[in-house]
Design an enzyme around this catalytic site. Structure first.
Site, short mmCIF file in Angstrom:
data_model
loop_
_atom_site.label_atom_id
_atom_site.label_comp_id
_atom_site.label_asym_id
_atom_site.label_seq_id
_atom_site.Cartn_x
_atom_site.Cartn_y
_atom_site.Cartn_z
N GLU A 131 -9.33 0.44 8.91
CA GLU A 131 -8.99 -0.78 9.66
C GLU A 131 -7.62 -0.65 10.30
O GLU A 131 -6.74 0.03 9.77
CB GLU A 131 -8.98 -1.99 8.70
CG GLU A 131 -10.32 -2.22 8.03
CD GLU A 131 -10.22 -3.19 6.84
OE1 GLU A 131 -9.13 -3.76 6.61
OE2 GLU A 131 -11.24 -3.35 6.15
N CYS B 173 35.86 -20.85 -2.02
CA CYS B 173 36.56 -22.09 -2.35
C CYS B 173 35.69 -23.06 -3.13
O CYS B 173 36.14 -24.15 -3.47
CB CYS B 173 37.11 -22.75 -1.09
SG CYS B 173 35.84 -23.46 -0.03
N CYS C 175 31.00 -23.54 5.56
CA CYS C 175 31.98 -24.07 4.62
C CYS C 175 32.88 -24.96 5.47
O CYS C 175 33.52 -24.50 6.39
CB CYS C 175 32.80 -22.94 3.99
SG CYS C 175 34.28 -23.56 3.14
N CYS D 42 30.52 -22.37 -1.25
CA CYS D 42 31.30 -21.30 -0.64
C CYS D 42 31.80 -20.38 -1.75
O CYS D 42 32.40 -20.85 -2.72
CB CYS D 42 32.47 -21.88 0.13
SG CYS D 42 33.63 -20.62 0.70
N TYR E 153 -9.02 -9.58 6.88
CA TYR E 153 -9.40 -8.22 6.49
C TYR E 153 -9.75 -8.05 5.02
O TYR E 153 -10.09 -6.95 4.58
CB TYR E 153 -8.32 -7.21 6.90
CG TYR E 153 -6.95 -7.49 6.32
CD1 TYR E 153 -5.95 -8.04 7.10
CD2 TYR E 153 -6.66 -7.19 4.99
CE1 TYR E 153 -4.70 -8.29 6.59
CE2 TYR E 153 -5.41 -7.43 4.47
CZ TYR E 153 -4.43 -7.98 5.27
OH TYR E 153 -3.19 -8.23 4.76
N LYS F 197 0.64 5.51 8.49
CA LYS F 197 1.61 4.90 9.39
C LYS F 197 1.83 5.82 10.58
O LYS F 197 2.03 7.01 10.42
CB LYS F 197 2.94 4.66 8.67
CG LYS F 197 2.83 3.67 7.51
CD LYS F 197 3.06 2.24 7.96
CE LYS F 197 4.53 1.92 8.02
NZ LYS F 197 4.76 0.51 8.35
N CYS G 200 39.97 -23.63 2.98
CA CYS G 200 39.29 -22.49 2.36
C CYS G 200 40.12 -21.22 2.56
O CYS G 200 40.44 -20.86 3.69
CB CYS G 200 37.91 -22.32 2.98
SG CYS G 200 37.03 -20.88 2.38
N ASP H 129 0.62 -5.31 13.37
CA ASP H 129 2.03 -5.58 13.10
C ASP H 129 2.30 -7.07 13.31
O ASP H 129 2.75 -7.49 14.37
CB ASP H 129 2.87 -4.74 14.06
CG ASP H 129 4.26 -4.49 13.50
OD1 ASP H 129 4.51 -4.87 12.34
OD2 ASP H 129 5.08 -3.93 14.23
N LEU I 26 0.83 -1.20 0.00
CA LEU I 26 0.00 0.00 0.00
C LEU I 26 0.86 1.24 0.00
O LEU I 26 1.97 1.25 0.53
CB LEU I 26 -0.88 0.02 1.25
CG LEU I 26 -1.86 -1.15 1.40
CD1 LEU I 26 -2.63 -1.02 2.70
CD2 LEU I 26 -2.82 -1.20 0.21
N LYS J 17 -3.91 -1.59 11.16
CA LYS J 17 -2.83 -2.29 10.45
C LYS J 17 -2.02 -3.02 11.52
O LYS J 17 -1.15 -2.45 12.15
CB LYS J 17 -1.96 -1.26 9.71
CG LYS J 17 -1.09 -1.84 8.65
CD LYS J 17 -0.46 -0.71 7.83
CE LYS J 17 0.49 -1.25 6.79
NZ LYS J 17 1.60 -2.00 7.39
#
Ligand SMILES: [Zn+2]
Length: 673
Positions: free
Chosen positions: A104, A410, A423, A407, A209, A314, A428, A108, A75, A106
């Protein structure tokens, strides 16, 4: 079985959604036991939406990808009530005035889309990239408020938010070994729990919703009422605003508790909701305003990114918003892979953030994070920045980032263990380089002239490939390399030489053996492993139990110690470093042993001592006489040295019948020495 299942689902709905149970818990359990018994006997007749599925399973979940039938768009957002009110007026004008807006909360939490057909929940998808989500059905089936069966025969998609209340979050999170930062992360993490039986333990809730019915109902308020009547939990904290009194009357008829009014009232409503949000039992990060007339929605259409008929208000602008440019895959000295977010530079509490940790693949999956996404960044404890949330998915590269199979340094295939990838190639180059850098770092051997760049050069040239090379390499060969003049080379030689006098504890930690760091090293030395030979000898006879007897060394670390000190490569490293002149005995070990007058005794020291400050001086005297010292009083403790104002250790020692020794008495026992 069918009758029982239907009856149980009805009671679950009465209990979890309507909070109006008709039968006692005992009666409910009796019905459920009966169904479980029948399902065990006739497993082929058990429905995938049986109420028994609420308890989950111990089998590992797979989360296959599936497409959404209706794309889940993000949104558009505004942060000021006046700006939202302005958007509302503009939209109303564009619709010719005859329009209603639903407002409505929002929540979290974690978005979810539930897909039903022929009255059964078919599957549940995460938001994913909006076009494709992950199938988390088995975990969603454990959420008691999610209807598994409904009386709607046609196909139906329902969007909702899965969340946990703040109180349940505090309670549940307290018992977890790895804590979640906030209720949203716990909800999203639970949906991706590998075992649905574990997900079932988390008290999750849902608010529905949005509903996409195959036919009928051209108004959002009617859709919400229909969802509610089908058994979905619809948030009763709902607002409805319209210039049209008749529309408001119809909304009130559907939802008697609704807050309604003319369009002018919206701004005041937004402010009131924002002020009152802390009193809610769950986290709310804003409000969503939606045109309710579905035909008008179609007319208003969409921008490139958002529907034009909806707007998010918000409550707070995110701490910092940025964009994920790339993910760097780091490999640590022990092979652990850490994804690091490379971000568009953004200012956050006084510094510019360009990187943030992403922990592991699970964390990326939980965020549903992909390259190019807009993200919000926070600083936890004001130190390491973290990516908190995807604010908006990228249009260009909608995939969720996946760690490479190999990796990057290597090409060895990565192995997953627990939450992390590793790894496992000991050769390496990145792991080797990291081990060298760790050894030289300030906290370990503090060879400041061997910084990351010099180490990288020495490694690339093949001059310094492992730790002992640091002491065996002729740094004169650096002459002629760009930036390495005689004086600099002399300084490198000096600081390498100076590092040879670092105490044993630092040398042992600097070797970088997994699990052998600060606290473990200190505990080992304190308990008599003050000489590398003592450690190697114990490891050689696989005496992990002896290591585990040391306070502060767990079984896992004890087994690692045996492993590390039996590896020929590590023993060779130690031998070469010893030849170079590094310290492999603690100072205390080099003090001469006096006698065996304390042999076989295990002492604990408590309270403050007059003649021994710090207390470790007293511990040293015990060790010099063949005794041992531990941190806490156990059944094996033989003596307690009690100074002034002793703590709870004294009471415990008395209870266990341990011999209590005063400081004066202790001095007397030390004898002529
Ligand atoms: Zn590697």
């Amino acid at each position: 079985m069918e009758i029982l299942a239907r009856e149980l689902l009805r009671h679950q709905h009465l209990y979890h959604v309507l909070a109006r149970p008709e039968i006692s818990d005992a009666e409910y359990d009796r019905l459920l036991d009966e169904l479980l018994r029948l399902e065990k006997r006739f497993p082929q007749l058990a429905s995938p939406n049986s109420p028994s599925r609420r308890v989950g399973s111990d089998l590992d979940n797979a989360f296959p990808e599936r497409p959404h039938t209706v794309p889940v768009l993000s949104l558009d957002k505004l942060y000021q009530p006046e700006a939202v009110a302005q958007w509302l007026r503009k939209t109303a004008t564009a619709c010719g005035g005859a329009v209603g807006f639903a407002v409505e909360e929002k929540i979290d939490g974690a978005s979810i889309v539930l897909y039903y057909d022929r009255g059964e929940l078919q599957y549940a998808l995460t938001r994913g990239n909006g076009l494709v989500g992950n199938d988390v059905s088995d975990n969603v089936r454990t959420v008691a408020q999610v209807p598994l069966r409904i009386t709607e025969p046609a196909a139906l998609a329902v969007r909702g938010e899965i969340y946990i209340t703040r109180r349940d979050f505090e309670r549940y999170n307290a018992g977890l070994p790895e804590k979640y930062a906030n209720p949203r992360n716990l909800a999203a993490g639970t949906l991706r729990n590998l075992k649905s039986a574990l997900a079932a333990r988390v008290p999750l809730n849902i608010f529905a919703y949005e509903g996409f019915f195959a036919a009928g109902g051209r108004d959002h308020m009617e859709v919400l009422a229909r969802l509610r009547d089908l058994g979905f939990r619809v948030n009763p904290r709902l607002g409805f605003f319209s210039a049209d009194g008749e529309r408001r009357r119809r909304a009130r008829a559907l939802f008697p508790e609704i807050a309604d009014g003319p369009l002018e009232d919206v701004e005041k409503y937004l402010r009131l909701q924002a002020e009152g949000r802390r009193a809610l039992p769950y986290d709310v990060d804003g409000l969503v305003l939606k045109v309710t007339d579905l035909d008008l929605r179609q007319e208003l259409g969409y921008t490139a990114h958002h529907p034009r008929w909806a707007m998010a208000y918000k409550y707070e602008s995110p701490q910092a918003a940025s964009r994920l440019l790339d993910v760097q895959v780091q490999v640590g000295r022990n092979g652990r892979v850490t994804p690091v977010a490379l971000l568009e530079p953004v200012a956050l509490s006084g510094s510019t953030v360009t990187r943030a940790t992403l922990h592991n693949q699970d964390y990326i999956d939980m965020l549903e994070l992909g390259i190019g996404d807009q993200v919000s960044i926070s600083k936890r404890g004001d130190v390491i920045p973290a990516v908190e949330e995807v604010l908006e998915k990228s249009e260009q590269q909608p995939a969720i980032f996946k760690l490479p199979g190999r990796c990057p340094f290597c090409r060895t295939p990565l192995v997953r263990e627990g939450a992390h990838h590793f790894c496992r190639n000991e050769e390496c180059p990145e792991r080797r380089r990291r081990a060298l850098a760790y050894f030289c770092a300030r906290e370990q051997m503090d060879i400041e002239t061997l910084g990351e760049r010099t180490i990288a050069l020495l490694y690339e040239k093949g001059w310094v490939r492992c730790i002992p090379d640091i002491y065996e390499f002729d740094y004169g060969r650096l002459q002629g390399e760009e930036g390495y003049k005689e004086r600099k080379i002399a300084r490198i030689r000096e600081s390498v030489e100076a590092s040879k006098s670092r105490p044993f504890a630092r040398v042992l930690a600097a070797l970088g053996f997994e699990g052998v760091a600060g606290a473990v090293v200190a505990a080992l030395i304190d308990h008599g492993y003050d000489d590398i030979d003592k450690i190697s000898e114990t490891a050689a006879r696989e005496g992990w139990e002896e290591f585990a007897a040391v306070e502060g060394v767990g079984e896992a670390t004890a087994r690692l110690l045996v492993e590390h000190f039996r590896k020929p490569r590590n023993l060779e490293t130690i031998a070469r470093l010893r030849r170079a002149g590094l310290r492999f005995r603690a100072e205390s070990a080099s003090r001469p042993r006096l006698d065996d007058s304390f042999a076989g005794q295990l002492w604990v020291i408590t309270g403050s001592l007059e003649r021994f400050t710090p207390r470790s001086l007293a511990a040293e005297e015990i060790r010099r006489r063949g005794g041992r010292v531990a941190e806490s009083v156990t059944g094996r403790t033989t003596h307690l040295l009690a100074g002034a104002t002793p703590g709870s250790k004294l009471a415990k020692a008395e209870k266990l019948g341990v011999e209590i020794v005063s400081e004066d008495e202790f001095l007397a026992r030390l004898g002529e020495h």
